[in-house]
Design a protein around this motif. Sequence first.
Motif, PDB file in Angstrom:
ATOM      1  N   ALA A 191       0.920  -1.222  -0.052  1.00 29.40           N
ATOM      2  CA  ALA A 191       0.045   0.177   0.027  1.00 29.40           C
ATOM      3  C   ALA A 191       0.681   1.417   0.237  1.00 29.40           C
ATOM      4  O   ALA A 191       1.849   1.321   0.796  1.00 29.40           O
ATOM      5  N   GLY A 192       0.610   2.061  -0.837  1.00 26.88           N
ATOM      6  CA  GLY A 192       1.282   3.495  -0.731  1.00 26.88           C
ATOM      7  C   GLY A 192       2.393   3.572  -1.896  1.00 26.88           C
ATOM      8  O   GLY A 192       3.089   4.711  -1.965  1.00 26.88           O
ATOM      9  N   LEU A 193       2.890   2.594  -2.238  1.00 26.40           N
ATOM     10  CA  LEU A 193       4.197   2.435  -3.000  1.00 26.40           C
ATOM     11  C   LEU A 193       3.867   2.970  -4.410  1.00 26.40           C
ATOM     12  O   LEU A 193       2.761   2.447  -5.022  1.00 26.40           O
ATOM     13  N   PRO A 194       4.909   3.770  -4.943  1.00 27.56           N
ATOM     14  CA  PRO A 194       4.648   4.011  -6.298  1.00 27.56           C
ATOM     15  C   PRO A 194       4.952   2.755  -7.429  1.00 27.56           C
ATOM     16  O   PRO A 194       5.428   1.742  -6.777  1.00 27.56           O
ATOM     17  N   PHE A 195       4.370   3.015  -8.511  1.00 29.11           N
ATOM     18  CA  PHE A 195       4.499   1.768  -9.456  1.00 29.11           C
ATOM     19  C   PHE A 195       5.979   1.299  -9.535  1.00 29.11           C
ATOM     20  O   PHE A 195       5.899  -0.226  -9.284  1.00 29.11           O
ATOM     21  N   GLY A 196       6.836   1.947  -9.782  1.00 26.08           N
ATOM     22  CA  GLY A 196       8.224   1.223  -9.728  1.00 26.08           C
ATOM     23  C   GLY A 196       8.591   0.384  -8.490  1.00 26.08           C
ATOM     24  O   GLY A 196       9.112  -0.705  -8.529  1.00 26.08           O
ATOM     25  N   SER A 197       8.146   1.011  -7.304  1.00 22.97           N
ATOM     26  CA  SER A 197       8.715   0.285  -6.077  1.00 22.97           C
ATOM     27  C   SER A 197       7.935  -0.804  -5.829  1.00 22.97           C
ATOM     28  O   SER A 197       8.197  -1.886  -5.288  1.00 22.97           O
ATOM     29  N   LYS A 198       6.569  -0.832  -6.088  1.00 17.91           N
ATOM     30  CA  LYS A 198       5.909  -1.617  -5.985  1.00 17.91           C
ATOM     31  C   LYS A 198       5.888  -2.930  -6.745  1.00 17.91           C
ATOM     32  O   LYS A 198       5.897  -4.182  -6.355  1.00 17.91           O
ATOM     33  N   LEU A 199       6.372  -2.689  -8.127  1.00 16.88           N
ATOM     34  CA  LEU A 199       6.755  -3.769  -9.001  1.00 16.88           C
ATOM     35  C   LEU A 199       7.884  -4.594  -8.497  1.00 16.88           C
ATOM     36  O   LEU A 199       8.330  -5.610  -8.689  1.00 16.88           O
ATOM     37  N   THR A 200       8.939  -3.542  -8.123  1.00 19.17           N
ATOM     38  CA  THR A 200      10.468  -3.946  -7.735  1.00 19.17           C
ATOM     39  C   THR A 200      10.198  -4.928  -6.490  1.00 19.17           C
ATOM     40  O   THR A 200      10.632  -5.977  -6.410  1.00 19.17           O
ATOM     41  N   ARG A 201       9.436  -4.632  -5.432  1.00 23.67           N
ATOM     42  CA  ARG A 201       8.961  -5.348  -4.557  1.00 23.67           C
ATOM     43  C   ARG A 201       8.098  -6.787  -4.852  1.00 23.67           C
ATOM     44  O   ARG A 201       8.499  -7.894  -4.129  1.00 23.67           O
ATOM     45  N   LEU A 202       7.541  -6.818  -5.872  1.00 27.91           N
ATOM     46  CA  LEU A 202       6.618  -7.959  -6.425  1.00 27.91           C
ATOM     47  C   LEU A 202       7.665  -8.973  -6.866  1.00 27.91           C
ATOM     48  O   LEU A 202       7.584 -10.031  -6.515  1.00 27.91           O
ATOM     49  N   TYR A 203       8.738  -8.415  -7.497  1.00 28.79           N
ATOM     50  CA  TYR A 203       9.866  -9.372  -8.041  1.00 28.79           C
ATOM     51  C   TYR A 203      10.394  -9.923  -6.909  1.00 28.79           C
ATOM     52  O   TYR A 203      10.790 -10.994  -6.903  1.00 28.79           O
ATOM     53  N   ALA A 204      10.932  -8.909  -5.944  1.00 29.12           N
ATOM     54  CA  ALA A 204      11.750  -9.462  -4.665  1.00 29.12           C
ATOM     55  C   ALA A 204      10.995 -10.468  -3.838  1.00 29.12           C
ATOM     56  O   ALA A 204      11.501 -11.321  -3.564  1.00 29.12           O
ATOM     57  N   ASP A 205       9.895 -10.284  -3.694  1.00 35.97           N
ATOM     58  CA  ASP A 205       8.974 -10.959  -2.633  1.00 35.97           C
ATOM     59  C   ASP A 205       8.722 -12.399  -3.586  1.00 35.97           C
ATOM     60  O   ASP A 205       8.515 -13.393  -2.801  1.00 35.97           O
ATOM     61  N   THR A 206       8.465 -12.505  -4.778  1.00 38.49           N
ATOM     62  CA  THR A 206       7.948 -13.863  -5.340  1.00 38.49           C
ATOM     63  C   THR A 206       9.267 -14.354  -6.215  1.00 38.49           C
ATOM     64  O   THR A 206       8.945 -15.740  -6.214  1.00 38.49           O
ATOM     65  N   GLY A 207      10.205 -13.618  -6.525  1.00 39.33           N
ATOM     66  CA  GLY A 207      11.283 -14.532  -7.050  1.00 39.33           C
ATOM     67  C   GLY A 207      10.968 -14.953  -8.379  1.00 39.33           C
ATOM     68  O   GLY A 207      11.598 -15.946  -9.036  1.00 39.33           O
ATOM     69  N   ARG A 208      10.117 -13.976  -9.231  1.00 42.31           N
ATOM     70  CA  ARG A 208       9.390 -14.701 -10.297  1.00 42.31           C
ATOM     71  C   ARG A 208       9.231 -13.439 -11.379  1.00 42.31           C
ATOM     72  O   ARG A 208       9.286 -12.207 -10.980  1.00 42.31           O
ATOM     73  N   SER A 209       9.208 -13.732 -12.846  1.00 41.10           N
ATOM     74  CA  SER A 209       8.811 -12.892 -13.605  1.00 41.10           C
ATOM     75  C   SER A 209       7.278 -12.746 -14.023  1.00 41.10           C
ATOM     76  O   SER A 209       6.501 -13.418 -13.890  1.00 41.10           O
ATOM     77  N   TRP A 210       6.832 -11.424 -13.730  1.00 36.86           N
ATOM     78  CA  TRP A 210       5.664 -11.221 -14.178  1.00 36.86           C
ATOM     79  C   TRP A 210       5.197 -10.559 -15.449  1.00 36.86           C
ATOM     80  O   TRP A 210       4.406 -10.115 -15.695  1.00 36.86           O
ATOM     81  N   ALA A 211       6.077 -10.694 -16.344  1.00 41.68           N
ATOM     82  CA  ALA A 211       6.415  -9.712 -17.506  1.00 41.68           C
ATOM     83  C   ALA A 211       5.012 -10.185 -18.415  1.00 41.68           C
ATOM     84  O   ALA A 211       4.362  -9.356 -18.898  1.00 41.68           O
ATOM     85  N   GLN A 212       4.652 -11.611 -18.404  1.00 41.28           N
ATOM     86  CA  GLN A 212       3.638 -11.883 -19.267  1.00 41.28           C
ATOM     87  C   GLN A 212       2.260 -11.117 -18.868  1.00 41.28           C
ATOM     88  O   GLN A 212       1.176 -10.983 -19.516  1.00 41.28           O
ATOM     89  N   HIS A 213       2.117 -10.965 -17.593  1.00 34.90           N
ATOM     90  CA  HIS A 213       0.746 -10.256 -17.005  1.00 34.90           C
ATOM     91  C   HIS A 213       0.672  -8.775 -17.424  1.00 34.90           C
ATOM     92  O   HIS A 213      -0.651  -8.264 -17.536  1.00 34.90           O
ATOM     93  N   PHE A 214       1.645  -8.365 -17.854  1.00 33.54           N
ATOM     94  CA  PHE A 214       1.511  -6.750 -18.684  1.00 33.54           C
ATOM     95  C   PHE A 214       1.536  -6.968 -20.067  1.00 33.54           C
ATOM     96  O   PHE A 214       1.338  -5.821 -20.786  1.00 33.54           O
ATOM     97  N   ASP A 215       1.991  -7.941 -20.670  1.00 37.02           N
ATOM     98  CA  ASP A 215       2.418  -7.737 -21.939  1.00 37.02           C
ATOM     99  C   ASP A 215       1.047  -7.807 -22.998  1.00 37.02           C
ATOM    100  O   ASP A 215       0.103  -8.232 -22.450  1.00 37.02           O
TER     101      ASP A 215
END
Length: 325
Positions: free
Chosen positions: A58-82
Amino acid sequence: MTDVSGLTRDQIKQFRDQGYLVVEDVIDVERYLDPLVAEYAERLDEIVAGLAGPAAYAGLPFGSKLTRLYADTGRSWAQHFDFSLPFKGVKPDEPCHFGPAVFAMLSNERILDVVESLIGPEIYSNPVQHVRLKPPQHLVPSDPRIGKGLLGATEWHQDASVVVEEADDTEILTVWIPLVDVDERNGCLCVVPRNHKRGLLQHCIDALRGKYLPTAKFDADRAKPLPMRRGSILVMDKMTPHSSLENHSDDVRVSMDLRFNPIGQPTGRPEFPGFVARSRRDPATQLRDPVAWKESWLDTRARMSAHPELVPAFTRWREDAPGCA
């Protein structure tokens, strides 16, 4: 300067000679890029909402939120945005994103003005298209088999290598668009000037590296990094060798790559849907409905998932190709 009709003669000459051209201040940031980032932020919120502990984001800007998502899950989420689909193994619910702000970029009049200067007024939106989300390098999984090329540096390649043989004579133009300012620190593109005149070069496929262009086959020592400001675009010949650097900043680097070709020429991805982006000869054929565009991709997803045996191979390269051992 670029005027409303497209490129100057000097710019066109530079593109023909060098195989690439950076054109500044093409895209209206507030009208096109800000809504696009907002659309991706909404998509990211949908993903985070499905995770355990979404309040941590909550409250994180897009870049920080996406960065945290990658760090927390250890996976690529690229296809979800493609705004494209995988080559094979497409599932009925394959994640993808075909939003109106994405379509607005594909049909952006200023981009099409530049494209028209180089390939003429009958313009087809080629379905070889992607959004690239490059997180900070320290978040790239240590196992190189995970997300190679999507997370770290992108290997050297020519865009002509990602289409099938039927498009060898198609005049495909790549338009690369940074959604943030890019430089050597956060992973800008690198090109090799004039090497587009060598034609299509042998690419190799490796289990760890994926598809790549061996540096012995072109003038890699002449590689030129291309820092760019938000709102600018890079246009490239389909034969221009290029790569991207790793992202050593603390934020995500986001970019799009679009492709266009003259109407009537093969796209190199016959299973994927394109559309008429501009036609001076027959304006009624132009697609201006983002919903219809989205439906064309969802129909393709349903067809590919239901009949995987009918989907041809999308690549011409083999792991045992000569000169790749």
